[in-house]
Design a protein around this motif. Structure first.
Motif, short mmCIF file in Angstrom:
data_model
loop_
_atom_site.label_atom_id
_atom_site.label_comp_id
_atom_site.label_asym_id
_atom_site.label_seq_id
_atom_site.Cartn_x
_atom_site.Cartn_y
_atom_site.Cartn_z
N ILE A 2 2.20 10.82 -1.18
CA ILE A 2 1.76 9.52 -1.67
C ILE A 2 2.79 8.91 -2.62
O ILE A 2 3.06 7.71 -2.58
CB ILE A 2 0.39 9.66 -2.38
N ALA A 3 3.38 9.74 -3.47
CA ALA A 3 4.31 9.24 -4.48
C ALA A 3 5.73 9.05 -3.96
O ALA A 3 6.57 8.45 -4.66
CB ALA A 3 4.34 10.21 -5.67
N PHE A 4 6.01 9.50 -2.74
CA PHE A 4 7.39 9.54 -2.24
C PHE A 4 8.07 8.17 -2.31
O PHE A 4 9.21 8.05 -2.79
CB PHE A 4 7.41 10.05 -0.80
N ARG A 52 8.96 9.90 -12.61
CA ARG A 52 8.12 10.86 -11.90
C ARG A 52 6.68 10.85 -12.42
O ARG A 52 5.73 10.85 -11.62
CB ARG A 52 8.72 12.27 -12.03
N ALA A 53 6.50 10.82 -13.71
CA ALA A 53 5.14 10.85 -14.27
C ALA A 53 4.36 9.60 -13.88
O ALA A 53 3.17 9.67 -13.56
CB ALA A 53 5.21 10.98 -15.79
N VAL A 54 5.04 8.46 -13.89
CA VAL A 54 4.37 7.21 -13.50
C VAL A 54 4.01 7.25 -12.03
O VAL A 54 2.90 6.85 -11.63
CB VAL A 54 5.30 6.00 -13.80
N ALA A 55 4.93 7.75 -11.19
CA ALA A 55 4.67 7.81 -9.76
C ALA A 55 3.49 8.72 -9.47
O ALA A 55 2.63 8.39 -8.63
CB ALA A 55 5.92 8.32 -9.04
N ARG A 56 3.41 9.87 -10.13
CA ARG A 56 2.31 10.80 -9.89
C ARG A 56 0.97 10.22 -10.36
O ARG A 56 -0.07 10.41 -9.72
CB ARG A 56 2.59 12.13 -10.58
N GLU A 57 0.97 9.49 -11.46
CA GLU A 57 -0.27 8.89 -11.94
C GLU A 57 -0.74 7.80 -10.98
O GLU A 57 -1.94 7.70 -10.68
CB GLU A 57 -0.06 8.30 -13.34
N ARG A 58 0.19 7.00 -10.49
CA ARG A 58 -0.20 5.98 -9.52
C ARG A 58 -0.66 6.60 -8.20
O ARG A 58 -1.57 6.09 -7.54
CB ARG A 58 0.97 5.01 -9.29
N ALA A 59 -0.06 7.73 -7.84
CA ALA A 59 -0.48 8.43 -6.63
C ALA A 59 -1.90 8.96 -6.79
O ALA A 59 -2.72 8.89 -5.87
CB ALA A 59 0.47 9.58 -6.33
N ARG A 60 -2.20 9.49 -7.98
CA ARG A 60 -3.56 9.99 -8.23
C ARG A 60 -4.58 8.86 -8.15
O ARG A 60 -5.65 8.99 -7.55
CB ARG A 60 -3.62 10.66 -9.60
N ALA A 61 -4.22 7.70 -8.75
CA ALA A 61 -5.14 6.56 -8.74
C ALA A 61 -5.36 6.06 -7.31
O ALA A 61 -6.48 5.71 -6.92
CB ALA A 61 -4.59 5.44 -9.62
N ALA A 62 -4.29 6.01 -6.51
CA ALA A 62 -4.42 5.57 -5.12
C ALA A 62 -5.27 6.55 -4.32
O ALA A 62 -6.09 6.15 -3.49
CB ALA A 62 -3.05 5.43 -4.49
N ALA A 63 -5.09 7.84 -4.59
CA ALA A 63 -5.89 8.86 -3.89
C ALA A 63 -7.37 8.72 -4.22
O ALA A 63 -8.23 8.88 -3.35
CB ALA A 63 -5.38 10.25 -4.25
N GLU A 64 -7.68 8.41 -5.45
CA GLU A 64 -9.08 8.19 -5.82
C GLU A 64 -9.66 6.97 -5.11
O GLU A 64 -10.81 6.99 -4.67
CB GLU A 64 -9.19 8.01 -7.34
N THR A 65 -8.85 5.94 -4.97
CA THR A 65 -9.32 4.71 -4.33
C THR A 65 -9.74 4.96 -2.89
O THR A 65 -10.73 4.41 -2.41
CB THR A 65 -8.23 3.62 -4.37
N VAL A 66 -8.99 5.80 -2.16
CA VAL A 66 -9.29 6.02 -0.74
C VAL A 66 -10.07 7.32 -0.50
O VAL A 66 -10.34 7.68 0.64
CB VAL A 66 -8.00 6.03 0.10
N GLY A 67 -10.44 8.02 -1.57
CA GLY A 67 -11.31 9.18 -1.42
C GLY A 67 -10.62 10.48 -1.03
O GLY A 67 -11.22 11.32 -0.35
N ARG A 82 -0.71 6.25 0.49
CA ARG A 82 0.74 6.07 0.37
C ARG A 82 1.13 4.60 0.50
O ARG A 82 2.05 4.12 -0.16
CB ARG A 82 1.45 6.90 1.43
N ALA A 83 0.41 3.88 1.38
CA ALA A 83 0.67 2.44 1.50
C ALA A 83 0.18 1.69 0.27
O ALA A 83 0.84 0.76 -0.21
CB ALA A 83 -0.01 1.90 2.76
N LEU A 84 -0.97 2.10 -0.24
CA LEU A 84 -1.60 1.41 -1.37
C LEU A 84 -0.80 1.56 -2.65
O LEU A 84 -0.73 0.62 -3.47
CB LEU A 84 -3.01 1.97 -1.55
N VAL A 85 -0.17 2.68 -2.86
CA VAL A 85 0.46 2.99 -4.14
C VAL A 85 1.61 2.04 -4.46
O VAL A 85 1.95 1.82 -5.63
CB VAL A 85 0.94 4.46 -4.14
N ARG A 86 2.18 1.42 -3.44
CA ARG A 86 3.32 0.52 -3.66
C ARG A 86 2.90 -0.86 -4.12
O ARG A 86 3.74 -1.68 -4.48
CB ARG A 86 4.15 0.41 -2.38
N GLU A 87 1.59 -1.15 -4.07
CA GLU A 87 1.08 -2.48 -4.44
C GLU A 87 1.83 -3.57 -3.68
O GLU A 87 2.42 -4.48 -4.28
CB GLU A 87 1.20 -2.68 -5.95
#
Length: 346
Positions: free
Chosen positions: A98-100, A109-124, A148-153
């Motif tokens: 997701i963060a790639f 890296r920390a920002v990317a992982r946090e956004r990846a976690r938030a995106a993962a929560e959004t899609v379950g 992975r698509a969502l995380v890029r906004e």
């Protein structure tokens, strides 16, 4: 459309010297979910690849969020694409997949992982972050691809038949979740499919594509109730709409609409509009019957040799070889020009 999130103006594209898109004009409003529907080879995926910058245009312009991106590289267009194959990296965890896209753009890296976690929560799929793709089901992989698509906004989400690899039950579930995700995000999405049911259920509007040309753009209700061409009429609907010569053996009752008597017309009507055993009907023979739950589809041949399909209650279906009388009334009939296939407009 005052504020398009995406606009194609006179776009043509070629593949190996053959033109696959022909002067396509298409506008998608900000926050709209547009479904591009058509058979294999219609050019649906090419539309997405042109928007993403993966295929060049031979004519026309592409605008995203008001910006002309026709000549820009894919990485500068701010779009995200979800593929039919999911395209996950097998050696990376879900979180890393997701963060790639963020990390290769030098997001900390920390920002990317946090956004990846938030995106993962959004899609379950937040509970899957430590797993590898091989440990996931098809539905779980699809959620990861969406995250992975969502995380890029992005300004536009491009979805290339993302549900086609799922079994029927999971496909029904995922299309409901995809529609709910769109409604929560208010995102601009273009979703490609050959599945008419998927298009009718998901779309705010549908663009029907045939041989690289737009046949019709409209709401699901408009596509179903007022098809612009005989192609749309028969492609959307299962079984397909019946089409007969307007001066043929089946003459609907009541006053015909203007133009039908002029000649060179075809009439169309859906199977549910057909009545069997009508006193004023046309003679027909039942060739076969398909039972689908409470409904049955009777495949008939009129006395003059024209095929007709009727939807009837399964409990009252006729038997194979039965003689029936077929009727349909003008309010249920669509009228098309026989030569062009276009809907008749008085």
């Amino acid at each position: 459309m005052s504020d398009p999130g995406l606009a194609l103006a006179g776009v043509s594209a070629a593949y190996r010297g053959a033109t696959v898109l022909h002067e396509v004009d298409l506008a998608v409003a900000r926050g709209e979910l547009l479904v591009v529907l058509g058979p294999s080879g219609a050019g649906k995926s090419t539309v997405l690849r042109v928007v993403a910058g993966l295929e060049p245009v031979t004519a026309g312009r592409v605008r995203i969020a008001g910006r002309d991106v026709t000549g820009e590289r894919p990485g500068r267009r701010n779009v995200s694409m979800v593929f039919q194959s999911y395209a996950l990296f097998p050696h990376l965890s879900v979180a890393e997949n997701i963060a790639f896209g963020l990390e290769v753009r030098d997001t900390p890296r920390a920002v990317a992982r946090e956004r990846a976690r938030a995106a993962a929560e959004t899609v379950g799929c937040a509970g899957l972050l430590d797993r590898r793709p091989a440990q996931l089901s098809g539905g779980e992989r699809q959620r990861v691809a969406l995250a992975r698509a969502l995380v890029r906004e992005p300004d536009v989400f491009l979805l290339d038949e993302p549900l086609s690899n799922l079994d029927q039950a999971l496909r029904v579930q995922m299309r409901a979740e995809l529609r709910a995700l769109h409604d929560r995000l208010g995102a601009t999405m273009v979703h490609v499919t050959h599945d008419q049911t998927e298009a009718l259920v998901l779309a705010d509007r549908i663009a029907v594509l045939r041989d690289g040309r737009i046949e019709q753009v409209g709401t699901p209700d408009e596509i179903w109730r007022t098809p612009a061409t005989t192609f749309v009429a028969r492609f959307v609907g299962s079984p397909a709409m019946n089409l007969l010569p307007a001066d043929g053996p089946l003459r609907p009752g009541g006053d015909p609409p203007p133009g039908v008597e002029a000649g060179g017309m075809r009439i169309g009507f859906r199977p549910e509009a057909v009545t069997l055993d009508a006193a004023d009907g046309t003679d027909a023979t039942v060739d076969r019957v398909e039972v689908v739950g409470e409904d049955a589809y009777a495949y008939l041949t009129l006395a003059a040799g024209h095929p007709v399909v009727a939807r009837v209650p399964a409990a009252r279906r006729p038997g194979r070889g039965a003689a029936v009388r077929v009727a349909v009334h003008w309010p249920d009939v669509h009228v098309f020009h026989a030569d062009s296939g276009r809907r008749y407009a008085p």
